[in-house]
Design a protein around this motif. Structure first.
Motif, PDB file in Angstrom:
ATOM      1  N   ASP A  83       0.831  -1.207   0.000  1.00 39.19           N
ATOM      2  CA  ASP A  83       0.000   0.000   0.000  1.00 39.19           C
ATOM      3  C   ASP A  83       0.865   1.257   0.000  1.00 39.19           C
ATOM      4  O   ASP A  83       2.000   1.248   0.482  1.00 39.19           O
ATOM      5  CB  ASP A  83      -0.899   0.044   1.241  1.00 39.19           C
ATOM      6  N   TRP A  84       0.297   2.331  -0.521  1.00 40.92           N
ATOM      7  CA  TRP A  84       0.899   3.643  -0.383  1.00 40.92           C
ATOM      8  C   TRP A  84       0.353   4.327   0.866  1.00 40.92           C
ATOM      9  O   TRP A  84      -0.784   4.078   1.268  1.00 40.92           O
ATOM     10  CB  TRP A  84       0.570   4.515  -1.591  1.00 40.92           C
ATOM     11  N   TRP A 100      -0.737   7.954   2.394  1.00 37.60           N
ATOM     12  CA  TRP A 100      -1.166   9.278   1.946  1.00 37.60           C
ATOM     13  C   TRP A 100      -1.462  10.164   3.152  1.00 37.60           C
ATOM     14  O   TRP A 100      -1.785   9.664   4.225  1.00 37.60           O
ATOM     15  CB  TRP A 100      -2.450   9.178   1.125  1.00 37.60           C
ATOM     16  N   ARG A 137       8.398   9.286   3.745  1.00 40.55           N
ATOM     17  CA  ARG A 137       9.437  10.021   3.026  1.00 40.55           C
ATOM     18  C   ARG A 137       9.284  11.502   3.367  1.00 40.55           C
ATOM     19  O   ARG A 137       8.375  12.178   2.875  1.00 40.55           O
ATOM     20  CB  ARG A 137       9.312   9.796   1.519  1.00 40.55           C
ATOM     21  N   ASP A 186       8.619  14.198   0.786  1.00 42.22           N
ATOM     22  CA  ASP A 186       7.325  14.213   0.097  1.00 42.22           C
ATOM     23  C   ASP A 186       6.218  14.848   0.922  1.00 42.22           C
ATOM     24  O   ASP A 186       5.094  15.009   0.434  1.00 42.22           O
ATOM     25  CB  ASP A 186       6.913  12.785  -0.289  1.00 42.22           C
ATOM     26  N   THR A 216      -3.896   4.685   4.091  1.00 36.69           N
ATOM     27  CA  THR A 216      -3.193   3.815   3.161  1.00 36.69           C
ATOM     28  C   THR A 216      -4.170   3.324   2.101  1.00 36.69           C
ATOM     29  O   THR A 216      -5.376   3.232   2.331  1.00 36.69           O
ATOM     30  CB  THR A 216      -2.573   2.603   3.877  1.00 36.69           C
ATOM     31  N   GLU A 242      -1.665   0.763  -4.512  1.00 35.87           N
ATOM     32  CA  GLU A 242      -1.185   1.629  -5.587  1.00 35.87           C
ATOM     33  C   GLU A 242      -2.217   1.752  -6.702  1.00 35.87           C
ATOM     34  O   GLU A 242      -2.410   2.827  -7.277  1.00 35.87           O
ATOM     35  CB  GLU A 242       0.131   1.080  -6.145  1.00 35.87           C
ATOM     36  N   SER A 254      -4.803   4.671  -6.651  1.00 35.91           N
ATOM     37  CA  SER A 254      -4.314   6.053  -6.576  1.00 35.91           C
ATOM     38  C   SER A 254      -5.246   7.040  -7.264  1.00 35.91           C
ATOM     39  O   SER A 254      -5.512   8.128  -6.733  1.00 35.91           O
ATOM     40  CB  SER A 254      -2.915   6.147  -7.192  1.00 35.91           C
ATOM     41  N   PRO A 277       0.855  11.384  -1.673  1.00 36.52           N
ATOM     42  CA  PRO A 277       1.482  10.131  -1.246  1.00 36.52           C
ATOM     43  C   PRO A 277       2.809  10.442  -0.571  1.00 36.52           C
ATOM     44  O   PRO A 277       3.644  11.159  -1.140  1.00 36.52           O
ATOM     45  CB  PRO A 277       1.673   9.366  -2.566  1.00 36.52           C
ATOM     46  N   GLY A 335       4.605   7.899   1.501  1.00 37.08           N
ATOM     47  CA  GLY A 335       5.338   6.742   1.996  1.00 37.08           C
ATOM     48  C   GLY A 335       4.732   5.443   1.539  1.00 37.08           C
ATOM     49  O   GLY A 335       3.888   5.409   0.626  1.00 37.08           O
ATOM     50  N   GLY A 336       5.166   4.354   2.172  1.00 41.69           N
ATOM     51  CA  GLY A 336       4.700   3.041   1.786  1.00 41.69           C
ATOM     52  C   GLY A 336       4.587   2.098   2.962  1.00 41.69           C
ATOM     53  O   GLY A 336       5.040   2.396   4.078  1.00 41.69           O
TER      54      GLY A 336
END
Length: 326
Positions: free
Chosen positions: A152-153, A155, A232, A235, A266, A269, A272, A288, A290-291
């Protein structure tokens, strides 16, 4: 070291009382979920204490607004539609002018979200303490903290860190300057992401509201889902107002500052575009940041080069000496 509020709940109050078949989700999320007459309801309660959750000199109308907003943010994190509220109010004295303003702030936000205040209690005490219980319709596909899956990403909505920076400005008696008004508004008048939460039902795999800071609340989601989250830092959306007022501390506020009441969630992908459509429909920006991966339930923050960053603990802690007030 004293127990945190979360440890206190787990040790003394989790599982208290009868085990009922109509309880779908108990403690540990932004709201409880219960089955009632064929419907699923979300139930949440929050308390604001003068001098802890809002400054004693905060605009009176903003106190009523914020009291409801923090509960609506819990509803948003569940994808729920708020409907009813009960208010418990403790007052040191009757200040009719201040009470009228508090009512005005509460009523304006309640009216916007179709919420009815249907009862409560009023008592006298040493300081202003307000508790609000909110119930709303959640549905079978309610959002929860425990659905994040590897791949998952991650957000986040809005621009985290603005409220914490606003608090620092307010405490320093800074009221004017580039970006100041925006940060102070985010502090006193947070905007719960109810429409976004509803739009993410069936799209997001897990969600949590950002009340204690991005890293702290990401940790709650990681713990409940049993996964590792990576954030991240490069980001994270840093607003022009935040960078103008906070300078080098902007990233610290964005990662660890509380009281933003944004949503961190989350989603696969492949979802999105659906996430972006939900955000556009709600009029909210999302990024977005992170992961999700298999591994120990914790959060790692990395810089632009992928190196781990040390992040100060975020969020106010009532019992273990951390935090600095909200």
């Amino acid at each position: 070291m004293s127990l945190s509020e979360f440890q206190l709940i787990e040790r003394f109050f989790a599982g208290l009382g009868a085990a009922r078949a109509d309880v779908r989700l108990g403690h540990g999320d932004d709201a409880a979920l219960v089955d009632c007459g064929g419907a699923t309801l979300a139930l949440a309660v929050d308390t604001l204490i003068e001098g802890v959750h809002f400054p004693a000199d905060a605009p009176a109308a903003s106190i009523g607004h914020k009291l409801l907003a923090v509960n609506l943010s819990d509803m948003a994190a569940m994808g729920a539609e708020p409907a009813w509220a009960l208010l418990a109010l403790t007052l040191p004295a009757v200040d009719e002018t201040r009470l009228a303003a508090i009512r005005e702030g509460l009523d304006a936000l309640a009216s916007r979200h179709g919420l009815a205040l249907i009862g409560g209690d009023t008592t006298r005490g040493e300081s202003l303490v307000a508790s609000l219980f909110v119930a709303g319709h959640a549905g079978e596909d309610a959002l929860r903290r425990d659905g994040a899956r590897p791949g998952d990403w991650v957000w986040v909505s809005g621009a985290p860190g603005e409220a914490a920076a606003g608090l620092a400005l307010w405490q320093a008696s800074v009221r004017d300057g580039p970006g100041v008004a925006q940060l102070l508004r985010r502090l006193h008048w947070p905007e719960p992401r109810v429409a976004l939460g509803r739009g993410l039902r069936g799209v997001a795999s897990a969600a949590v509201d950002v009340s204690d800071g991005v890293v702290a609340d990401a940790g709650h989601l990681a713990h409940r889902s049993g996964v590792a989250l990576t954030i991240r830092a490069a980001d994270l959306p840093l607003s022009p107002a935040l960078t103008a007022c906070a300078g080098e501390r902007a990233m610290e506020y964005a990662l660890a500052g509380g009281d933003d009441y944004e949503l961190l969630f989350t989603a696969p992908e492949a979802a999105s575009e659906a996430v972006r459509r939900a955000a556009d429909a709600a009029g909210v920006t999302v990024h977005p940041v992170g992961g999700v991966a298999a591994g120990r339930a914790e959060v790692t923050v990395i810089d632009a080069d992928g190196a781990p960053m040390k992040v100060a603990r975020g969020g106010y802690r009532h019992f273990d000496g951390g935090g600095g007030g909200r």
